[in-house]
Scaffold this motif. Structure first.
Motif, PDB file in Angstrom:
ATOM      1  N   GLU A 255       0.959  -1.081  -0.069  1.00 17.26           N
ATOM      2  CA  GLU A 255      -0.006  -0.060   0.052  1.00 17.26           C
ATOM      3  C   GLU A 255       0.731   1.268   0.168  1.00 17.26           C
ATOM      4  N   VAL A 256       0.529   2.049  -1.058  1.00 17.72           N
ATOM      5  CA  VAL A 256       1.596   3.075  -1.317  1.00 17.72           C
ATOM      6  C   VAL A 256       1.062   4.463  -1.343  1.00 17.72           C
ATOM      7  N   TRP A 257       1.561   5.498  -0.669  1.00 14.62           N
ATOM      8  CA  TRP A 257       0.786   6.904  -0.755  1.00 14.62           C
ATOM      9  C   TRP A 257       1.062   7.412  -2.276  1.00 14.62           C
ATOM     10  N   LYS A 258      -0.007   8.310  -2.348  1.00 16.06           N
ATOM     11  CA  LYS A 258       0.442   9.015  -3.862  1.00 16.06           C
ATOM     12  C   LYS A 258       1.591   9.564  -4.182  1.00 16.06           C
ATOM     13  N   ASN A 259       2.246   9.817  -3.219  1.00 17.68           N
ATOM     14  CA  ASN A 259       3.729  10.399  -3.575  1.00 17.68           C
ATOM     15  C   ASN A 259       4.640   9.491  -3.579  1.00 17.68           C
ATOM     16  N   GLY A 260       4.224   8.102  -3.615  1.00 20.38           N
ATOM     17  CA  GLY A 260       5.266   7.055  -3.824  1.00 20.38           C
ATOM     18  C   GLY A 260       5.985   6.537  -2.370  1.00 20.38           C
ATOM     19  N   MET A 261       5.612   7.009  -1.251  1.00 24.09           N
ATOM     20  CA  MET A 261       6.227   6.360  -0.083  1.00 24.09           C
ATOM     21  C   MET A 261       5.441   5.241   0.357  1.00 24.09           C
ATOM     22  N   LEU A 262       5.943   4.451   0.780  1.00 27.02           N
ATOM     23  CA  LEU A 262       5.579   2.969   1.166  1.00 27.02           C
ATOM     24  C   LEU A 262       4.809   3.133   2.573  1.00 27.02           C
ATOM     25  N   HIS A 263       3.359   2.744   2.574  1.00 25.48           N
ATOM     26  CA  HIS A 263       2.688   2.788   3.682  1.00 25.48           C
ATOM     27  C   HIS A 263       2.682   1.480   4.536  1.00 25.48           C
ATOM     28  N   ARG A 264       2.285   0.435   3.562  1.00 28.93           N
ATOM     29  CA  ARG A 264       2.271  -1.094   4.378  1.00 28.93           C
ATOM     30  C   ARG A 264       2.764  -1.845   3.196  1.00 28.93           C
ATOM     31  N   LYS A 265       3.143  -3.150   3.793  1.00 31.79           N
ATOM     32  CA  LYS A 265       3.765  -4.301   2.782  1.00 31.79           C
ATOM     33  C   LYS A 265       3.141  -5.682   3.330  1.00 31.79           C
ATOM     34  N   ILE A 266       2.597  -6.489   2.441  1.00 33.01           N
ATOM     35  CA  ILE A 266       1.782  -7.478   2.965  1.00 33.01           C
ATOM     36  C   ILE A 266       2.746  -8.813   2.148  1.00 33.01           C
ATOM     37  N   SER A 267       3.492  -9.587   2.874  1.00 39.93           N
ATOM     38  CA  SER A 267       4.185 -10.740   2.126  1.00 39.93           C
ATOM     39  C   SER A 267       3.247 -11.857   1.947  1.00 39.93           C
ATOM     40  N   LEU A 268       3.660 -12.703   1.469  1.00 42.97           N
ATOM     41  CA  LEU A 268       3.138 -14.137   1.317  1.00 42.97           C
ATOM     42  C   LEU A 268       2.788 -14.705   2.496  1.00 42.97           C
ATOM     43  N   PRO A 269       1.530 -15.576   2.733  1.00 46.24           N
ATOM     44  CA  PRO A 269       1.257 -15.917   4.002  1.00 46.24           C
ATOM     45  C   PRO A 269       2.156 -16.925   4.371  1.00 46.24           C
ATOM     46  N   GLU A 270       2.412 -17.136   5.826  1.00 49.67           N
ATOM     47  CA  GLU A 270       3.348 -18.093   6.356  1.00 49.67           C
ATOM     48  C   GLU A 270       3.365 -19.483   5.778  1.00 49.67           C
ATOM     49  N   GLN A 271       2.438 -20.077   5.510  1.00 50.87           N
ATOM     50  CA  GLN A 271       2.208 -21.648   4.895  1.00 50.87           C
ATOM     51  C   GLN A 271       2.681 -21.374   3.498  1.00 50.87           C
ATOM     52  N   LEU A 272       2.828 -20.502   2.933  1.00 54.31           N
ATOM     53  CA  LEU A 272       3.308 -20.350   1.493  1.00 54.31           C
ATOM     54  C   LEU A 272       4.766 -19.877   1.037  1.00 54.31           C
ATOM     55  N   CYS A 273       5.093 -19.337   2.246  1.00 58.09           N
ATOM     56  CA  CYS A 273       6.579 -18.663   2.102  1.00 58.09           C
ATOM     57  C   CYS A 273       7.653 -19.584   1.437  1.00 58.09           C
ATOM     58  N   GLY A 274       7.376 -21.048   1.828  1.00 63.06           N
ATOM     59  CA  GLY A 274       8.500 -21.804   1.473  1.00 63.06           C
ATOM     60  C   GLY A 274       8.333 -22.486  -0.019  1.00 63.06           C
ATOM     61  N   SER A 275       7.126 -22.391  -0.246  1.00 66.90           N
ATOM     62  CA  SER A 275       6.868 -22.825  -1.608  1.00 66.90           C
ATOM     63  C   SER A 275       7.065 -21.761  -2.855  1.00 66.90           C
ATOM     64  N   PRO A 276       7.206 -22.401  -4.095  1.00 66.30           N
ATOM     65  CA  PRO A 276       7.825 -21.776  -5.240  1.00 66.30           C
ATOM     66  C   PRO A 276       6.418 -21.097  -5.779  1.00 66.30           C
ATOM     67  N   THR A 277       5.718 -20.151  -5.003  1.00 67.38           N
ATOM     68  CA  THR A 277       4.517 -19.781  -5.488  1.00 67.38           C
ATOM     69  C   THR A 277       4.687 -18.071  -5.518  1.00 67.38           C
ATOM     70  N   ALA A 278       3.574 -17.296  -6.025  1.00 69.26           N
ATOM     71  CA  ALA A 278       3.695 -16.073  -5.824  1.00 69.26           C
ATOM     72  C   ALA A 278       2.452 -15.622  -5.945  1.00 69.26           C
ATOM     73  N   PHE A 279       2.113 -14.502  -5.436  1.00 65.86           N
ATOM     74  CA  PHE A 279       0.779 -13.605  -5.969  1.00 65.86           C
ATOM     75  C   PHE A 279       0.369 -13.532  -7.259  1.00 65.86           C
ATOM     76  N   SER A 280      -0.827 -13.737  -7.443  1.00 69.68           N
ATOM     77  CA  SER A 280      -1.189 -13.504  -9.164  1.00 69.68           C
ATOM     78  C   SER A 280      -2.358 -12.237  -9.236  1.00 69.68           C
ATOM     79  N   SER A 281      -3.141 -12.112  -7.904  1.00 68.31           N
ATOM     80  CA  SER A 281      -4.049 -10.958  -8.380  1.00 68.31           C
ATOM     81  C   SER A 281      -4.468 -10.547  -6.892  1.00 68.31           C
ATOM     82  N   LEU A 282      -5.036  -9.437  -6.640  1.00 68.29           N
ATOM     83  CA  LEU A 282      -5.654  -8.785  -5.696  1.00 68.29           C
ATOM     84  C   LEU A 282      -6.913  -8.317  -5.933  1.00 68.29           C
TER      85      LEU A 282
END
Length: 1307
Positions: free
Chosen positions: A1163-1190
């Protein structure tokens, strides 16, 4: 290297009689030695050509640049020797002679392609006549053509001056003569030459020049002509579009109209003149003569009429281009040109009529003065007529023309200002010219409308025989001549290149809805019931009747889409449809007052003043009027180029990407880039926009050179060699029988099925042998493993059988009772011989929907069954005397009794065909996909052709190879789940016009526009935009799901995203890092945003804080760059970069920007500053997957995410997105590719398993309960795209193996 841009003037040449000849005539006349004044030979007296000024030696560092609109590198030196004489009649004075004897030479820069030898004859085509009294000025027009077909245009004025000599032989250099009785007058011809056909403007310029020359002394003659020429060299040519250039050349204000588009020449003549000279039918005869490439000679007593009529005719046949000699004016010395053996269009004086007609055969003689068309071999004209329907439409249109200006202005008062009257007259003429061009273009479209139905774009083949056979009998003589012409061949080349010119735009815009629906299928061509019924209508009613076809009913099977592709003749041409093309408002850019044109610093100041005025015009233009802005940038780029400001010129041309790429001068910009000096290159590297332009132009230039091949057109020919599979596929596609590669592969298997070796007289050995029938090429056992081949003879027999069957269908005569029971777009595809049935004797007929019996005796109709009502089909035998005759039994759900028909030897073939049609109908109903029925019909007709051509014991077995759907039904019953069947409404195929399915990469629905007039460009219907591979975008009308635009090309790379920015434009992000902008009205892509440096992956529309605040859009590229655009100006408002692994999409929500990357969501402010960052869920961190859509569900403050290789959805709280509070498992799901919100549902597209096979699946999730409501088996390949149609329908697109779009109901 391209030429430096040319101004209005190419050269100005003065032609007249030599002074010594004039002196002799004058003296003889004074002495009374001559009674008749002679004709004198003309010669070139002066040549004036740019550049007229050069830089001073102090500016030598910039030398090599032409300071005026000129082409210095294409000049050669013209050396004219001037002899000093005591008296010079033409007023030329040898420079530096000071009255002394001797000769002087002067180097004059002359256009390279200008033929000074022939020019005097053309300036005085009737000879230079000495007169005893003053004559009126006379104008005529010339056209020069070089060996490459490039044309140069000229306007000539002949005006008379008195011949005046002192009695001692000296030049009087005045206006009065001491002896009025001895006064003689000689003509001077001033010829203004231009690369552009500005006939009226150049005529007006010469008129202004004469007002200065007539009262002036002869000694000032040359200087005034040179100054006049230098002024015209400063006039820039307007770019294509609505911006005209005007300038003052006292006493008149002169305008240069722009070209309508870059493919059309400028129109600066009165196009209604031919309609004043000829009746419509005579004009059609002349046009037919040109289209059939006859030798045409125009004749008139007025030289001016010849060129004006000839140029009008060239515009009338546009976009076809005359390929042969074009010489509108022949002098009396040039009449031998008429003996040329090739086709041509030439003109000569009417008094040569008898001579020309007597000495030359096979000429079409067009008498402009009398309005007649005849031939040199007879009084009449023996040429095929223009096709009847097109001719009648043309005549009706012409009858509605208002070609008399006096009737237009009879209610107005007299204007006291000359320029005001001229502007009023030009406005009327401009509207009339546009109307005439629309009428003549419609004529050409109506003549060649169906050409594209017989083109194979992949192999660049035109099936001329098939096209010719499909013409009306009365029209075939015309087409027989036209199809072999050079002009038509060039036209075909443009069609195969998918050129979007005026012809294509009109052809697309005038297609009926019925035609669009038929183009949605690939059915073999057969006449519909409506077309058969119209055979009995009167010819007068043909023009006013429409071909009818019902719109696809989403509640039904959509079977109405199955029908023939072509229109029969032009019987559906709408006389009352009108040619109301929208008139763009014309804008004028007025040039500054001319400076002294022979002084270098004044010229440079003039250029700077012009640049300043254009800058003010750009600043004052509305940002929404991008088309006008493009013209101003284009014009300023030209002026900057000739002013030596190369970098500024490149910046102007760079702005065309954001305003109108259609007018981008690629060759000129490439030449500018090549001409940059080292210092300029260093400055260009500091200006990012110019640096991008230079790299883009060089890439485009190299790409163009790499793919530049001979773009020929092939006529379809039957093969002469044995064909392996690849060659067989190509020949079948070229023949136009079928395009689909899968079907052609099955046909190949059918034609190469091995028969019993003993029946061939098989003998061992190592060589291949043929069947006695020459039908199949077989390989013996020693060649086992080699590829099968089809003999060319079997292909010839197969093709002939197919075409004969098609021709027989054209002659099917059905009783009126049958026509009443069949739908308008049904076609009879198969008709049996006369057979005995359980309901009497008759013939069995098969359409795409049903079987019916045509009873004999009293002709009647009895329906056997619709294919969807069949319950069982089997072969039986019926007793006949001591024999049992094979029969076909058909059991239906609507009748208790079984229908039986004794088809004898045809029974096996009919059995296969009916079963295939039954299976195709069932699959079409189950899958809501009418293409299955169309494919089944094609398979059935191919079976018929295979059996007809093989005529062997294995013919029926070979035909079974084509029973594709019947085999699918038996081998793998494809049961559609009940939920899928209930939700699915319809399927459409965007790859129908292609040889194989293409992946549907992106889908976009744009809503309709209320109140949009049908007369305006485009329409107000909602549209579905479908992005296929390699930058192809197909557009459907979402009211009928008919294909509106077969293809809009946006680059050559994959499309990643699309966005409907507003009702006028759609933005498309591509892998080639460009955002392409398509106008929803013109359906063309003429703008590009090139600020990204890697592939564009996401687009999103910004939120408006206030009603009138500027609309903004966001785009992102894979490397993490985000750009904020002002939608109205297309300027970058802000840009920043986020750190992530492949940024995939952006969405704006409540003032913040959500960015979806493979490894995280930010989540980024309109000026480009990072507000929040969401990583892959814990159960998927070790698997070779990636976000596809939100997906942001802001009403519930939720964030929904999906991953590429995981069959679950994660739901997060927006307030604390540390971990998902809900995980929703998707049954039998292998991964998710896309999410959309529709009402209170989340529709999820991806891939999964069904009946043990990988399928494209859609899951409908309740957004409140977080449960899967529906599991839809959507496609045979992964679902790659989803979009919503106003929350009423959801549309899904699948990957390449399926390649279709499914339309789903929303509950």
């Amino acid at each position: 290297m391209a030429d430096i841009p040319s101004g209005l003037l190419e050269a100005c040449v003065v032609v007249g009689a030599a002074s010594d000849k004039l002196r002799e005539v004058h003296q003889s006349h004074q002495q009374g030695k001559i009674k008749e004044l002679p004709l004198l030979g003309a010669e070139v007296l002066q040549v004036h050509a740019p550049p007229f000024v050069t830089k001073e030696s102090a500016s030598s560092e910039n030398q090599g640049h032409a300071p005026a609109f000129s082409r210095v590198q294409r000049r050669r030196s013209f050396i004219k020797k001037k002899k000093e004489r005591a008296g010079i009649a033409n007023g030329e004075t040898a420079k530096g002679s000071n009255g002394g004897g001797g000769t002087t030479t002067e180097d004059i820069s002359v256009p390279k392609d200008l033929d000074l030898i022939a020019l005097p004859q053309l300036c005085f085509p009737g000879g230079l006549q000495i007169a005893s009294e003053q004559r009126e000025d006379s104008y005529h027009y010339l056209v020069f053509t070089d060996v490459f077909g490039n044309r140069t245009h000229a306007v000539v004025v002949q005006y008379y001056r008195p011949i005046q000599f002192f009695q001692d032989g000296g030049h009087q250099n005045g206006h009065r003569s001491s002896s009025k009785s001895s006064r003689l007058y000689t003509a001077y011809g001033i010829c203004v030459i231009s690369k552009y056909p500005y006939y009226n403007a150049l005529r007006d310029c010469l008129s202004c020049l004469l007002t200065q020359l007539k009262p002036s002394w002869m000694g000032d003659f040359e200087e005034r002509v040179k100054e006049f020429s230098a002024k015209l060299a400063l006039v820039p040519i307007p770019p294509p579009g609505q911006l005209h250039v005007v300038f003052n050349l006292r006493p008149l204000q002169i305008g240069l109209p722009s070209r309508e588009d870059k493919d059309r020449p400028a129109v600066d003549l009165d196009l209604h003149l031919p309609f004043l000279c000829f009746r419509p039918r005579q004009l059609l005869q002349i046009i037919a003569s040109l289209l059939t490439e006859q030798r045409v000679v125009l004749l008139s007593c007025d030289w001016a009429r010849l060129t004006l009529l000839a140029e009008s005719l060239m515009l009338f046949i546009h976009p076809l281009v005359w390929q042969h000699p074009f010489v509108p004016i022949l002098s009396h010395q040039m009449l031998d040109f008429l003996m040329a053996p090739t086709a041509y269009l030439m003109g000569c004086h009417l008094h040569h009529y008898e001579e020309v007609a007597a000495e030359t055969d096979d000429l079409i003689l067009v008498n402009i003065d009398d309005g007649t068309v005849s031939s040199s071999w007879s009084d009449g004209i023996d040429l095929p007529d223009v096709p009847l329907a097109a001719a009648e439409c043309f005549i009706t249109r012409v009858e509605g023309l208002q070609v008399h200006y006096d009737l237009e202005v009879c209610h107005l008062g007299a204007s006291t200002e000359v320029n005001e009257r001229r502007a009023q007259r030009k406005q009327w003429q401009r509207k009339l010219n546009t109307h005439i061009q629309n009428i003549t273009l419609e004529l050409i479209v109506n003549i060649f409308r169906e050409v594209h139905d017989h083109l194979n774009y992949e192999h660049r083949v035109f099936n001329s025989e098939e096209f010719f056979r499909s013409r009306e009998q009365a029209d075939q003589p015309f087409y027989k001549k036209v199809l072999d012409t050079h002009i038509f061949h060039s036209f075909l080349r443009d069609r195969l290149n998918r050129k979007m010119d005026a012809f294509t735009r009109m052809e697309l815009s005038t297609r009926t809805e019925a035609y669009r629906l038929r183009s949605m299928t690939e059915s073999p061509r057969r006449p519909t019931m409506q077309e058969l019924a119209r055979k009995y209508t009167s010819p007068e009613s043909r023009l006013s009747k429409r071909l009818g076809a019902s719109l696809p009913n989403l509640g039904e099977s959509g079977g109405s889409l199955v029908g023939p592709l072509r229109q029969t003749s032009f019987k559906n041409i709408q006389v009352d449809s009108g040619m109301k093309s929208p008139q763009r408002p014309v804008r004028f850019f007025k040039l500054p007052e001319f400076p002294p044109p022979l002084a270098y610093h004044y010229v440079q100041n003039y250029y700077q003043e012009m640049i300043t005025l254009l800058g003010k015009a750009i600043s004052g233009a509305a940002s929404e009027d991008s088309s006008l802005l493009a013209r101003y940038h284009y014009l300023r780029g030209f002026v900057n180029t000739v002013a030596g400001k190369r970098l500024d010129a490149l910046e102007d041309f760079q702005n065309l990407y954001k305003t109108d790429t259609d007018i981008f001068p690629g060759e000129l910009v490439n030449a500018l880039v090549d001409s940059l000096q080292e210092g300029e290159h260093a400055l260009a590297d500091r200006r990012p926009e110019i640096k991008r332009l230079i790299s883009q132009v060089k890439r485009d230039h190299e790409r163009e050179r790499a793919r530049h091949v001979d773009e020929g057109v092939k006529r379809f020919q039957l093969p002469k060699k044995h064909m392996q599979l690849e060659d067989f596929v190509r020949h079948v596609q070229e023949s136009g029988i079928v395009k689909d590669q899968g079907t052609i592969h099955r046909l190949f298997e059918a034609l190469t099925v091995e028969c019993c070796k003993s029946s061939l007289g098989w003998h061992g050995g190592g060589s291949a042998v043929k069947a006695p029938s020459q039908s199949i090429f077989y390989l013996d056992s020693n060649l086992e493993g080699q590829q099968k081949q089809v003999d060319p003879e079997i292909f010839r027999v197969f093709y002939t059988f197919w075409k004969e069957t098609e021709a027989e269908a054209q002659e099917v005569a059905l009783p009126a009772s049958a026509l009443e029971h069949l739908e308008a777009n049904e076609c009879v595809f198969k008709l049996s011989s006369s057979v005995k049935t359980s309901h009497g004797v008759g013939k069995i007929a098969m359409t795409q929907r049903r079987l019916f019996l045509l009873t004999e005796g009293r002709p009647g109709y009895m329906e056997v069954t619709k294919f969807r009502d069949i319950e069982e089909v089997k072969i039986s035998s019926a007793p006949f005397l001591l024999l049992r005759i094979p029969s076909l039994k058909i059991k239906t759900t609507l009748r208790k009794e079984t229908f039986e028909v004794n088809l004898k030897s045809e029974v096996d073939l009919w059995h296969l065909m009916v079963k295939e049609m039954w299976a195709g109908r069932k699959m079409a109903d189950d899958h809501k996909d009418p293409q299955y029925m169309q494919q089944a019909l094609t398979n059935a007709l191919l079976m018929d052709a295979v059996v007809g051509c093989l005529q062997s014991q294995k013919a029926i077995f070979a035909a079974t190879k084509l029973a594709h759907f019947d085999r699918m039904k038996l081998e793998v019953p494809l049961m559609v789940p009940k939920t899928t069947s209930e939700t699915l409404k319809h399927k459409i195929n965007p790859s129908l016009d292609l040889t194989s399915p293409q992946a549907v990469d992106v889908l976009l629905y744009t809503p309709g526009q209320l109140g949009v007039s049908s007369d305006s460009e485009g329409d107000g219907n909602p549209k579905l935009w479908c992005a296929l591979s390699d930058g192809k975008v197909v557009v459907f009308d979402a009211t009928s799901w008919s294909m509106q635009q077969k293809q809009v090309q946006v680059g050559t790379s994959r499309v990643n995203c699309m966005l409907g920015v507003d009702r006028q434009q759609v933005w498309i992000g591509s892998q080639d890092s460009v955002i392409y902008i398509i106008s929803t009205r013109s359906m063309s892509c003429n703008k590009q945003l090139t600020d990204h440096h890697s592939e564009v992956t996401g687009l999103s529309l910004g939120e408006r804080s206030e009603k009138y605040s500027p609309k903004v859009a966001y785009s992102c590229s894979a490397e993490g760059a985000v750009i904020v655009w002002d939608v109205s100006t297309l300027q970058v408002r802000k840009q920043f970069r986020v750190s992530c692994d492949r940024l995939q999409s952006v969405q704006l929500c409540n003032g913040t920007l959500w960015c979806c990357a493979r490894d995280c969501i930010m989540e980024v402010w309109k000026n480009g500053m990072l507000h929040r960052k969401i990583s892959l869920p814990e159960q998927l961190c070790g698997s070779p997957t990636a976000f596809s859509s939100l997906l942001l569900y802001y009403e519930r403050e939720q964030l929904w995410t999906a991953c590429i290789d995981v069959g679950e959805l994660c739901v997060w709280h927006l307030r604390e997105p540390t971990k998902p509070f809900q995980r929703i498992q998707l049954p039998d799901c292998a991964g998710v590719t896309c999410l959309i919100k529709v009402k209170n549902q989340i529709w999820v597209g991806g891939r999964g398993w069904s009946s043990g096979k990988s399928r494209g699946k859609i899951y409908v999730v309740d957004a409140q309960r977080h449960t899967v409501e529906k599991e839809l088996v959507a496609h045979t390949d992964c679902v790659q795209a989803l979009c919503s149609a106003e929350d009423r329908y959801v549309l899904s697109g699948a990957a390449r193996e399926d390649g279709k779009i499914a339309i789903w109901k929303v509950e």
